[in-house]
Design an enzyme around this catalytic site. Structure first.
Site, PDB file in Angstrom:
ATOM      1  N   HIS A  15       0.789  -1.069  -0.060  1.00 43.26           N
ATOM      2  CA  HIS A  15       0.088   0.015  -0.165  1.00 43.26           C
ATOM      3  C   HIS A  15       0.987   1.202  -0.079  1.00 43.26           C
ATOM      4  O   HIS A  15       2.254   1.360  -0.132  1.00 43.26           O
ATOM      5  CB  HIS A  15      -1.152  -0.150   1.015  1.00 43.26           C
ATOM      6  CG  HIS A  15      -0.411   0.040   2.653  1.00 43.26           C
ATOM      7  ND1 HIS A  15      -0.115   1.229   3.118  1.00 43.26           N
ATOM      8  CD2 HIS A  15       0.120  -1.068   3.284  1.00 43.26           C
ATOM      9  CE1 HIS A  15       0.529   1.058   4.220  1.00 43.26           C
ATOM     10  NE2 HIS A  15       0.546  -0.164   4.537  1.00 43.26           N
ATOM     11  N   LEU A  16       0.358   2.433   0.222  1.00 41.09           N
ATOM     12  CA  LEU A  16       1.023   3.611   0.015  1.00 41.09           C
ATOM     13  C   LEU A  16       2.429   3.683   0.784  1.00 41.09           C
ATOM     14  O   LEU A  16       3.388   4.165   0.245  1.00 41.09           O
ATOM     15  CB  LEU A  16       0.038   5.057   0.288  1.00 41.09           C
ATOM     16  CG  LEU A  16       0.721   6.158  -0.144  1.00 41.09           C
ATOM     17  CD1 LEU A  16       1.285   6.276  -1.611  1.00 41.09           C
ATOM     18  CD2 LEU A  16      -0.139   7.308   0.244  1.00 41.09           C
TER      19      LEU A  16
END
Length: 87
Positions: A15-16
Site C-alpha cells: 500500500h502507499l
C-alpha cells in the site's frame, strides 16, 4: 541484468507507505529497477506503478535490475522487502 524472486511479508502488502519506501530505495540507484508480478512488468521507481500492481501480503515478485550498479540495487531491494518495508 540481475534478477531475484522474493515474497512480500508485510501484512498489508504494497500500500502507499511501503510502496513509497520501496520507491525511495530504488531511486538511489542509476540502474533500472523493475519487478515482475502477475505477468505485469512494473517500475519500482514509480509509486503509481508499484501501487497499480496490487501486490498483497504473501505474493511473490521478481526484481529485475539492469545497469551499472545493478548488483547493489538488487541487494537493496531484497533487503528492503526482507526488512518489512517499514512495517
Amino acid at each position: 541484468m540481475v534478477k531475484a524472486k522474493t515474497q512480500i511479508k508485510n501484512p498489508t502488502g504494497l500500500h502507499l507507505r511501503p510502496a513509497g519506501i520501496l520507491c525511495k530505495e530504488a531511486l538511489k540507484y542509476k540502474s533500472s529497477v523493475n519487478f515482475l508480478f502477475s505477468n505485469s512488468y512494473n517500475n519500482a521507481k514509480s509509486v503509481l506503478s508499484v501501487l497499480g500492481a496490487c501486490v498483497k501480503s504473501g505474493d511473490e515478485i521478481e526484481f529485475i535490475c539492469e545497469g551499472e550498479d545493478e548488483e547493489a540495487a538488487l541487494a537493496a531491494m531484497l533487503k528492503a522487502v526482507a526488512d518489512g518495508l517499514g512495517e
